[in-house]
Design a protein around this motif. Structure first.
Motif, PDB file in Angstrom:
ATOM      1  N   PRO A  14      -1.399   2.156  -5.934  1.00 52.92           N
ATOM      2  CA  PRO A  14      -0.848   3.511  -6.073  1.00 52.92           C
ATOM      3  C   PRO A  14      -1.817   4.592  -5.634  1.00 52.92           C
ATOM      4  CG  PRO A  14      -1.784   2.824  -8.162  1.00 52.92           C
ATOM      5  CD  PRO A  14      -2.047   1.694  -7.181  1.00 52.92           C
ATOM      6  N   PHE A  15      -1.267   5.729  -5.260  1.00 50.32           N
ATOM      7  CA  PHE A  15      -2.043   6.947  -5.033  1.00 50.32           C
ATOM      8  C   PHE A  15      -1.928   7.771  -6.308  1.00 50.32           C
ATOM      9  CE2 PHE A  15      -3.734   9.955  -1.759  1.00 50.32           C
ATOM     10  CZ  PHE A  15      -3.862  11.065  -2.574  1.00 50.32           C
ATOM     11  N   VAL A  16      -3.031   7.909  -7.031  1.00 44.43           N
ATOM     12  CA  VAL A  16      -3.039   8.617  -8.309  1.00 44.43           C
ATOM     13  C   VAL A  16      -4.032   9.759  -8.220  1.00 44.43           C
ATOM     14  CG1 VAL A  16      -3.539   8.434 -10.773  1.00 44.43           C
ATOM     15  CG2 VAL A  16      -2.360   6.570  -9.612  1.00 44.43           C
ATOM     16  N   ASN A  17      -3.588  10.961  -8.598  1.00 49.35           N
ATOM     17  CA  ASN A  17      -4.478  12.125  -8.624  1.00 49.35           C
ATOM     18  C   ASN A  17      -4.083  13.015  -9.793  1.00 49.35           C
ATOM     19  OD1 ASN A  17      -6.544  13.865  -7.713  1.00 49.35           O
ATOM     20  ND2 ASN A  17      -5.061  15.124  -6.615  1.00 49.35           N
ATOM     21  N   MET A  18      -5.032  13.177 -10.712  1.00 52.45           N
ATOM     22  CA  MET A  18      -4.782  13.954 -11.934  1.00 52.45           C
ATOM     23  C   MET A  18      -3.551  13.384 -12.656  1.00 52.45           C
ATOM     24  SD  MET A  18      -6.044  17.776 -11.035  1.00 52.45           S
ATOM     25  CE  MET A  18      -7.466  18.043  -9.970  1.00 52.45           C
ATOM     26  N   ASN A  19      -2.524  14.218 -12.887  1.00 54.89           N
ATOM     27  CA  ASN A  19      -1.366  13.731 -13.640  1.00 54.89           C
ATOM     28  C   ASN A  19      -0.222  13.317 -12.717  1.00 54.89           C
ATOM     29  OD1 ASN A  19      -0.911  16.594 -12.996  1.00 54.89           O
ATOM     30  ND2 ASN A  19       0.994  16.350 -14.126  1.00 54.89           N
ATOM     31  N   ASP A  64       0.833  -1.201   0.000  1.00 53.81           N
ATOM     32  CA  ASP A  64       0.000   0.000   0.000  1.00 53.81           C
ATOM     33  C   ASP A  64       0.866   1.249   0.000  1.00 53.81           C
ATOM     34  OD1 ASP A  64      -1.945   1.865   0.196  1.00 53.81           O
ATOM     35  OD2 ASP A  64      -2.745   1.211   2.132  1.00 53.81           O
ATOM     36  N   PHE A  65       0.996   1.871  -1.178  1.00 53.49           N
ATOM     37  CA  PHE A  65       1.739   3.126  -1.305  1.00 53.49           C
ATOM     38  C   PHE A  65       0.816   4.331  -1.153  1.00 53.49           C
ATOM     39  CE2 PHE A  65       6.230   3.653  -3.167  1.00 53.49           C
ATOM     40  CZ  PHE A  65       6.757   2.767  -2.243  1.00 53.49           C
ATOM     41  N   THR A  66      -0.374   4.108  -0.557  1.00 53.83           N
ATOM     42  CA  THR A  66      -1.310   5.197  -0.289  1.00 53.83           C
ATOM     43  C   THR A  66      -1.536   5.424   1.203  1.00 53.83           C
ATOM     44  OG1 THR A  66      -3.381   3.927  -0.155  1.00 53.83           O
ATOM     45  CG2 THR A  66      -2.563   4.457  -2.358  1.00 53.83           C
ATOM     46  N   SER A  67      -1.109   4.462   2.042  1.00 51.50           N
ATOM     47  CA  SER A  67      -1.410   4.528   3.479  1.00 51.50           C
ATOM     48  C   SER A  67      -2.902   4.776   3.708  1.00 51.50           C
ATOM     49  CB  SER A  67      -0.588   5.622   4.171  1.00 51.50           C
ATOM     50  OG  SER A  67       0.785   5.349   4.117  1.00 51.50           O
ATOM     51  N   GLY A  68      -3.741   4.022   3.004  1.00 50.39           N
ATOM     52  CA  GLY A  68      -5.189   4.233   3.090  1.00 50.39           C
ATOM     53  C   GLY A  68      -5.552   5.482   2.323  1.00 50.39           C
TER      54      GLY A  68
END
Length: 471
Positions: free
Chosen positions: A432-437, A74-78
């Protein structure tokens, strides 16, 4: 500099797919969980008919897994909150013990876990932020910080940055700068937005970080002047913006904002909901800049999200405003005993296990160098920025023009490059944590070096997919 041999080793480390990791599969239960979710759960920020939530069977440390037995790092930590990872045994035990002693009690009373949590938090906040108002999360913390600032000053307006996120409740979402504000922006909340510094995509045509900081402060000073200093209650900033892109402010910028606030009697509010409790390699990100706000909001990492909790740390001056005057705000579950017991245990674990120091070390020796090395080889990476375990990769179509890999607030087919990147991450066992670009590297603060290297290897493979969309 990482050698080619080290790079090859990193790629080799990524070779075992997540599905190859043995886990007890239970697809029947997984299907039932998914069916009940789709029938009855209304998910936030989503078109309900277009989502396909993963059914999660369990989690431990830096990993979680589904009912098919597939495990993910988990590279988003939730949502950037499991700062000590999932299921830390000492925090779980503290919640269980508190439930056996006093599971809940009204906020008007003094109870041991609430008092102790407030004491431990106040010990770690900067300056004289020694009074703690507990909320259930970050948005409520922002709501109450703004209410305190308006009552303290007797002024209506609040200034905040365009590239920001402060929560989804009525006031917090209007203070927010990103597109999640738009559907609920009623234009009557007294919020004025301004441009904060962002050297890579400068709104001020700056040629250096120092120039960006200077021009951003001049812009803010002009905004204050034209809005009327006597009308402004507060300036609200994320110490380091989170979902907006992890843009570390230039040296001197936050000190300059502090000076402007002091000059005009404006309350300075720092939003540390995401950056607090070790995320940046300090207990609070404000420590990096030597700045003390008047109000500091927190949530997420205060107890690693095990039970909902947030709050406002309050300066002596603002606390004095309500010494003989009632504060007109409160929450039924303010300082809930289970949440506060989790906070006490989390803070003690972080101190005993040196989690804050671990976050700083991993950022300095593994994540920072590893992400910069990936940027050297992948044309889709325009910039790497961050600190501790709080990093962002700004993905681009063209490094020369800095054109984002997908348009601002893209969806559907326009977002296909980022969707392909995210799919490859998941195929490689990385969530992954993905937001916009952008993709953010925000694992637990106590992630191990080996786990961080595993995540870098998966990103390496996924960035090769993003590279296909570059010019």
């Amino acid at each position: 500099m990482t050698t080619e041999a080290q790079t090859s080793g990193r790629r080799a480390a990524a070779a075992p797919r997540a599905a190859d990791v043995p886990r007890a599969a239970d697809p029947v239960t997984g299907a039932a969980v998914k069916a009940a979710d789709r029938a009855h759960v209304f998910h936030s920020w989503s078109a309900q008919g277009l989502i396909d939530p993963l059914a999660v069977a369990g989690a431990d440390g830096s990993y979680f897994w589904d009912y098919d037995g597939t495990r993910y790092l988990d590279f988003t930590s939730g949502l950037v909150y499991t700062n000590i990872g999932y299921q830390h045994p000492k925090v779980v035990a503290a919640i269980q013990e508190q439930a056996g002693k006093l599971a809940t009690f009204a906020p008007a009373f003094a109870v041991e876990p609430r008092s102790e949590a407030a004491r431990l938090i106040a010990e770690r906040t900067p300056g004289d932020l020694d009074k703690i108002f507990f909320t259930n999360g970050g948005a409520e913390a922002i709501e109450n910080a703004i209410r305190m600032a308006r009552l303290h000053t007797g002024r209506p307006k609040v200034l905040s940055a365009y590239r920001s996120y402060h929560g989804g409740t009525a006031t917090a979402v209007n203070v927010t700068g990103d597109p999640r504000r738009w559907p609920s922006d009623n234009g009557t909340s007294g919020v004025v937005h301004f441009w904060a510094p962002f050297a890579y995509r400068s709104p001020f045509y700056s040629s250096s970080e120092a120039e960006e900081g200077e021009r951003a402060l001049r812009h803010l000073a002009d905004t204050i002047a034209f809005e009327g200093p006597g009308t402004i209650a507060a300036i609200v900033l994320e110490t380091i913006p989170g979902t907006a892109g992890i843009m570390v402010p230039p040296p001197g910028y936050l000190a300059g904002v502090r000076e402007l606030c002091d000059r005009h009697g404006i309350v300075f509010v720092l939003d540390e909901v995401m950056t607090g409790f070790g995320r940046t390699g300090k207990w609070f990100a404000a420590e990096h800049f030597g700045v003390t706000p008047d109000l500091l909001t927190f949530a997420k990492g205060v107890n690693s999200g095990y039970v909902p909790l947030g709050g406002v740390a309050i300066s002596a001056e603002i606390a004095a405003t309500f010494e003989n005057r009632p504060y007109p705000g409160g929450l039924t579950y303010s300082g809930h005993p289970l949440a506060c017991a989790a906070a006490v245990a989390t803070i003690r674990v972080m101190a005993e296990e040196r989690v804050v120091e671990q976050a700083a070390r991993i950022g300095e020796t593994v994540l920072g160098p590893g992400l910069r090395e990936l940027a050297e080889r992948h044309p889709s990476v325009g910039e790497v920025r961050g600190t501790g375990v709080f990093w962002a990769l700004d993905l681009v179509r063209d490094r020369a023009t800095r054109e984002p890999l997908v348009p601002y607030n893209a969806s559907g087919e326009a977002n296909a490059p980022m969707a392909a990147f995210a799919a490859e991450c998941k195929a490689r066992g990385l969530w992954p944590f993905v937001n916009m670009n952008r993709t953010h590297a925000v694992p637990p603060c106590n992630i191990s070096e080996a786990e961080a290297e595993e995540g870098l290897a998966a990103l390496d493979a996924a960035l090769s997919v993003a590279d296909r969309f570059t010019v």
